[in-house]
Design an enzyme around this catalytic site. Sequence first.
Site, PDB file in Angstrom:
ATOM      1  N   ALA A   8      13.153  -2.461 -64.436  1.00  0.00           N
ATOM      2  CA  ALA A   8      14.400  -3.224 -65.070  1.00  0.00           C
ATOM      3  C   ALA A   8      15.126  -3.622 -64.383  1.00  0.00           C
ATOM      4  O   ALA A   8      15.414  -3.093 -63.258  1.00  0.00           O
ATOM      5  CB  ALA A   8      15.060  -1.875 -66.213  1.00  0.00           C
ATOM      6  N   LYS A   9      15.905  -4.762 -64.658  1.00  0.00           N
ATOM      7  CA  LYS A   9      17.006  -5.300 -63.777  1.00  0.00           C
ATOM      8  C   LYS A   9      18.296  -5.046 -64.003  1.00  0.00           C
ATOM      9  O   LYS A   9      18.830  -4.908 -64.885  1.00  0.00           O
ATOM     10  CB  LYS A   9      17.003  -6.974 -64.021  1.00  0.00           C
ATOM     11  N   ILE A  10      18.723  -4.432 -62.776  1.00  0.00           N
ATOM     12  CA  ILE A  10      20.392  -3.973 -62.893  1.00  0.00           C
ATOM     13  C   ILE A  10      21.083  -5.007 -61.860  1.00  0.00           C
ATOM     14  O   ILE A  10      20.425  -5.504 -60.954  1.00  0.00           O
ATOM     15  CB  ILE A  10      20.479  -2.524 -62.666  1.00  0.00           C
ATOM     16  N   GLU A  43       7.720 -15.091 -58.978  1.00  0.00           N
ATOM     17  CA  GLU A  43       8.963 -15.443 -59.793  1.00  0.00           C
ATOM     18  C   GLU A  43       9.819 -16.580 -58.974  1.00  0.00           C
ATOM     19  O   GLU A  43       9.636 -16.417 -57.852  1.00  0.00           O
ATOM     20  CB  GLU A  43       9.924 -14.541 -60.495  1.00  0.00           C
ATOM     21  N   LEU A  66       9.340  -8.154 -64.935  1.00  0.00           N
ATOM     22  CA  LEU A  66       9.883  -7.528 -66.139  1.00  0.00           C
ATOM     23  C   LEU A  66       8.620  -7.726 -67.324  1.00  0.00           C
ATOM     24  O   LEU A  66       8.242  -8.834 -67.292  1.00  0.00           O
ATOM     25  CB  LEU A  66      10.996  -7.926 -66.616  1.00  0.00           C
TER      26      LEU A  66
END
Length: 68
Positions: A8-10, A43, A66
Amino acid sequence: MNTFMTKAKICGNYVNSIMAKKEVTAMGYDEAILLDTEGYVCEASGENIFIIKDGVLKTTPPTAILKE
């Protein structure tokens, strides 16, 4: 520079992409292409990467990006 391996990206994990984007724009490029921990393209600094090869849509395995 190595990449973060996350599910997950934070906000803190965007730092890698921001630094890559700043570096390449200073060199006159438009976008940074980032590699995974194995050295494969995974990416761009703000986009996912997809290719079509022999009529098949391909992207990086979900272990490096993701899933959704």
